[in-house]
Each structure stands twice: as structure tokens, then as C-alpha cells.
Design an enzyme around this catalytic site. Structure first.
Site, PDB file in Angstrom:
ATOM      1  N   TYR A  42      18.619  74.892 -25.549  1.00  0.00           N
ATOM      2  CA  TYR A  42      19.135  74.591 -26.880  1.00  0.00           C
ATOM      3  C   TYR A  42      19.522  73.116 -26.903  1.00  0.00           C
ATOM      4  O   TYR A  42      19.948  72.558 -25.895  1.00  0.00           O
ATOM      5  CB  TYR A  42      20.340  75.481 -27.214  1.00  0.00           C
ATOM      6  N   GLU A  43      19.394  72.492 -28.074  1.00  0.00           N
ATOM      7  CA  GLU A  43      19.508  71.038 -28.142  1.00  0.00           C
ATOM      8  C   GLU A  43      20.906  70.514 -27.845  1.00  0.00           C
ATOM      9  O   GLU A  43      21.090  69.324 -27.652  1.00  0.00           O
ATOM     10  CB  GLU A  43      19.004  70.510 -29.489  1.00  0.00           C
ATOM     11  N   SER A  44      21.896  71.388 -27.779  1.00  0.00           N
ATOM     12  CA  SER A  44      23.234  70.968 -27.373  1.00  0.00           C
ATOM     13  C   SER A  44      23.263  70.556 -25.904  1.00  0.00           C
ATOM     14  O   SER A  44      24.265  70.011 -25.444  1.00  0.00           O
ATOM     15  CB  SER A  44      24.231  72.102 -27.614  1.00  0.00           C
TER      16      SER A  44
END
Lengths: 285, 264
Positions: free
Chosen positions: B52-54
Site C-alpha cells: 500500500y502506498e503508505s
């Protein structure tokens, strides 16, 4: 050198009308208490910088504090749109707002360049994307070695950055863990940085040396605000209040309801109220 | 719920999950992509790497995250890295095999709009924008897209190019210097689509059980092309359906704040 200050004083000493300011936090450790203090002190004409503007910028925009926003995703993740920001962009209410829009990669690279003292960031981005046509701050450079055309964006250098973090030690060094997001870059890119923390500990002697630490001389002020990132979360302290993010959609949908909520939950409150808001979430963390 | 025992949305999520392989490294968008990726992980692809881009790499959440940065994503990940590192080393570095995206508007060449409806400077509706998607679309080796079919969503001409698919079709990506494959698969609630090898126009290759060509056309804003040999998508198995429903029930309870408190 870093000062330990009550939040009210830390905000008053470091934020000014017309500043460019980043309240950063990539879904985690969002500095809500600091943003609410800024709202109570009524700053105007701010340029708000943040990858994911989220609830606190919806609130500041809705209160008419922003003249410009620089961002890469203006939504309430998993819930929908930011309705106060939309009202400003679509209808100019309560005031129209200038927007500078990037991708996450663009913003992340721009913060990193700001932290590195560079004038711009270079990366492989925006190919075929419409943003490059509507944002004059997205340009290109040609690699002098390979001839590849790459995207270039100006570095981000906020006047002041606010972040929330788990711990400070007594000297004022700050520790961040979990999803560390863009916090370190946002602090190092800024002229001044203010950090709210969950707690102060004597020292970091018993912690792993590879944890993310911002040395005390990179920070202007630290304020202890337990629960200060609610409804976001603090890894190891309390869980994300997803129900509050769902509820925000309904509150922000109506101008009157929004104002009433702000009066009751921000204007009429203080930083001391945050601890109670996360009490039930501590059990789940 | 149809008399078949599953909804079109469930069929879409399960068909999407089947497209993922055990050795994929998948950059996951929130919503249907996230559900599909986690169903794949909980059924046939236990070792799939979900990112996930986090900054969470190799995450295995028990409930679907509401945001790309829910705490559980970090707590269950192999490692969590800073956002600049995520986009520089992992995505731009070419280590992602599948970028999995949703769309507000989509055209027949896989171009995606999640930015505005109407004019950019005077929008009718201001949408959240691209986030990580503009570079996910060009740096991931392949792009899978999933969305429910509507004429408002699947349009002849999108209002804004948030993420570049195949542009005007053909070799448009190559002409822009983009070396990755772009959209190779579209999974909707009615059908599975793949790009034509030459024109790159999305073509229906498989209809979900009980779906007619007419239904696909009625819910799509462009003139639909169908493959000569049209398959029927296998219906969800009990395992797939139960896995998805359990996941969604856990998710709903957790996000409403009534979820099981983890052992203290």
C-alpha cells in the site's frame, strides 16, 4: 534550540498569517491538535501544503483560513470526497482557493528535495498525465547522461511544518515509528518545525538505533498532547478512529452542521481534550 | 443478491482476485482492488506481496483497511518504509508487477480519471485526484483495473487524464517513452475485458454467469467489442464467496467501531 511549550504558545510563536505551512502525516500521526489550535487562533491567508489534505484541511478550508493548497490527494480515504474543500473549489465558499495539484510521487520527491536543500526534484513521472498540462510547476529536464526526459517539480520549503510523533526524550529528540510517511522530510524541509508528542521519556537508550529520530536541533518546539492525532492514530498508543472518518462525511456535507461541529469540538475546546477522545481506542491498539 | 447466490459485485471482486498470482508484487488501491487482493491472499495466493502506498510492504491485514494507512497494514507488514522510498525505490525502481487501480471514469483504452468531472479549473465535481496513480500507471509492469459498469463511468472520452492507459491506443505508450505494458486487464461486475493486441481497445473476453451482451452494452458508454470466442466466467466457489463475505463482515464491524478488540 528546541523548547518545550504548551501547544497554544508553540503555535502562536511559530505560525503567522500568510505562511506556507505543512501539517503532515500520511494517514498516521496526523497533527490534529496542532491544526485545531491554529484554527482557534484564527490565522488567515495560509498556503496549506500536504500530500493528503484530509479532515484537518477540510476544517481549515471550511473556516476560510487558506488562500492556496498544494496537495496530491484531496479525499477522505475509503470514505469519499472532502466536502468543505469541494465547496471552496466548486463554489468559492467560504472563499475561493488557489490549487496546486501533484501526484504523491511528485510531492514526496519535492519534500525530499526540500530536505536536501535542492531547488527542484527530478523523477520519472507524470507521463501522459493531465496534471502536467494544468500545473505550470510541473516541468521537465533532460538527463545529461542518457537523454531521458524526466519530470521536474520545485522543492517544497514550508515556513513551518507541524507533525505528531510518539515520543520525545527530555533533551527534545523526537522518535517516530510505524507508518513514518513523509514526516521526517517535511520537518527537514521546513524553516521551523513544531512537534506534538504522546509522551516524554527520560531517554531513548533502550530503543533500537535504527528507529526514525529527529535530533532536537532540527525542531523549534515540542508540545506534549496525548491523543493529539485523533481521529488519526499513534502506532503503539491508540487505533485509528475509522468511525469518526465515516461520520465526518455527514458533518462536512452541510455548511450549518459543519459550523456547529467546529464551535462545539474545536473553538470551544482545548488541546487538553484530546486525551479523552482516544481513551476507548487505547484498548483496541 | 441474485437467485444465483452471489451479487455482481462479489463476482467482480472474485474474478479480479483470480487474476493475481502467488508471486505477484501488487501495488494495491483502496476499495474493490484491496478486497480482490486480500481474497487472493486468503485463497490461492498466500505468498502474494501486497504493497500500500503508505509504505507497507508485504502486508496481511485481517480486515480491509478504510485508508491506505490503517494501523493494521503496518503491524502485519514485512517492513514499512517512508513514502519517498516507496515511490522512488519500489515503484519507480520497477519492483511492482501489478498496479491495481479503480476509476471514476474510464475510456476504452484504459485511461483513468479520478480528478474532476467537467473542466479542471471550473469543475462540476471535484474528485480526490490521483494520489499515487499517475506513476503507478506508468511504472508498474502491468495495470489491472476494476470498476462497476455504468454509462457515467465508462465513457467515450474521459474529462481528465489522471492516469495514462493506452492513450489513443496502438503504440501511444511507446511513443511517450513509457516502457511498461499498461492496462492488460479490466474486470467489471459484468465481464472480463482485455486489450486488443494491436489497437489496445478493451474487448470483452468473458461474460460473468447470466450476463448478456446487451447488458454489457447498455451499461457502457462506448460501442463494445466482443471477442469471437467468448468465455463464461466460472461462478464463485463456496471457498471464494465465504472468504470474501467473512472479510467484509469483519471489515464492517471494525470500521463501525464495534469490531473485536484485539487481545490487550
Amino acid at each position: 534550540m528546541v523548547k518545550f511549550l504548551p501547544l497554544k504558545k508553540a503555535v502562536a510563536e511559530n505560525l503567522n498569517n500568510g505562511d506556507s505551512v505543512a501539517f503532515e502525516g500520511f494517514t498516521h500521526l496526523i497533527p490534529t491538535a496542532a491544526a485545531h489550535e491554529a484554527i482557534r487562533q484564527g490565522f488567515r491567508d495560509l498556503t496549506l501544503i500536504r500530500m493528503t489534505p484530509d479532515l484537518i484541511y477540510d476544517q481549515m478550508i471550511g473556516m476560510g483560513m487558506a488562500k492556496k493548497i498544494i496537495f496530491s490527494y484531496i479525499g477522505n480515504p475509503g470514505v469519499g470526497l472532502l466536502r468543505r474543500a469541494r465547496d471552496s473549489i466548486e463554489n468559492g465558499f467560504p472563499r475561493s482557493i488557489e490549487i496546486e495539484e501533484h501526484s504523491h510521487a511528485g510531492m514526496a520527491n519535492a519534500y525530499e528535495a526540500g530536505a536536501a536543500g535542492l531547488p527542484c526534484a527530478v523523477f520519472r513521472g507524470y507521463r501522459g498525465a493531465g496534471l502536467a498540462n494544468v500545473n505550470p510547476n510541473i516541468k521537465s529536464v533532460t538527463c545529461p547522461f542518457t537523454g531521458e526526459v524526466l519530470a521536474a517539480v520545485p522543492s517544497i520549503r514550508p515556513d513551518v511544518t507541524f507533525i505528531h510523533a510518539q515520543k520525545a526524550d527530555r533533551k527534545g529528540n523526537v522518535l517516530v515509528e510505524g507508518i513514518i510517511g513523509i514526516q521526517k522530510e517535511a520537518v527537514l524541509a521546513a524553516r521551523r518545525a513544531v512537534v506534538t508528542v504522546e509522551e516524554v521519556v527520560d531517554n531513548f537508550d533502550d530503543l533500537h538505533p535504527n528507529l526514525t529520530v529527529l535530533p532536537r536541533w532540527t525542531i523549534a518546539a515540542i508540545s506534549v498532547v496525548p491523543g493529539g492525532s485523533h481521529p488519526s492514530y499513534a502506532h503503539g498508543y491508540y487505533a485509528r478512529d475509522n468511525a469518526a472518518y465515516l461520520e465526518w462525511d455527514e458533518i462536512a456535507a452541510d455548511r450549518g452542521k459543519f459550523q456547529a461541529w467546529m464551535q462545539a469540538n474545536v473553538i470551544g475546546k482545548s488541546a487538553g481534550d484530546f486525551a479523552a477522545r482516544v481513551e476507548h481506542l487505547r484498548k483496541a491498539a | 443478491m441474485s437467485e444465483r447466490g452471489f451479487t455482481p459485485n462479489e463476482m467482480m471482486t472474485i474474478a479480479a482476485s483470480r487474476a493475481l498470482k502467488n508471486d505477484d508484487v501488487c501495488f494495491v488501491g483502496i476499495g474493490a482492488p484491496s478486497a480482490a487482493c486480500n481474497v487472493a491472499r486468503l485463497t490461492h495466493a498466500p505468498d502474494i506481496t501486497l504493497i500500500y502506498e503508505s509504505g507497507t510492504i508485504g502486508t496481511a491485514p485481517d480486515v480491509l483497511p478504510l485508508s491506505i494507512g490503517d494501523g493494521e497494514l503496518s503491524e502485519t507488514a514485512v517492513t514499512t518504509v517512508a513514502v519517498p522510498e516507496m515511490f522512488r525505490y519500489w515503484l519507480q525502481g520497477g519492483r511492482i508487477s501489478i498496479g491495481f487501480l479503480g476509476a471514476a471514469q474510464l475510456d476504452k483504452f484504459g485511461n483513468i480519471n479520478t480528478t474532476v468531472i467537467g473542466d479542471y479549473f471550473h469543475p462540476k465535481t471535484r474528485l480526490p485526484g490521483g494520489g499515487g496513480a499517475p506513476e503507478i500507471a506508468t511504472s508498474s509492469k502491468e495495470i489491472y483495473i476494476t470498476m462497476a459498469q455504468t454509462r457515467r463511468g465508462m465513457v467515450e472520452k474521459i474529462d481528465f487524464f489522471t492516469s495514462f492507459g493506452h492513450g489513443e491506443g496502438g503504440d501511444h505508450r511507446k511513443r511517450l517513452g513509457i516502457e511498461t505494458a499498461g492496462p492488460t486487464l479490466l474486470i467489471t461486475d459484468l465481464a472480463i475485458w482485455k486489450p486488443d493486441p494491436v489497437t489496445k481497445e478493451f474487448t470483452v473476453v468473458s461474460l460473468h454467469p447470466g450476463v448478456t451482451r446487451q447488458q454489457v452494452q447498455e451499461t457502457c458508454g462506448w460501442v463494445v467489442r466482443f471477442a469471437e470466442a467468448l468465455d463464461e466466467t466460472p461462478a464463485p466457489s463456496d471457498l471464494e464467496l465465504n472468504t470474501l463475505r467473512d472479510l467484509q463482515a469483519r471489515t464492517k464491524a471494525a470500521h463501525e467501531g464495534t469490531g473485536k478488540a484485539k487481545a490487550a
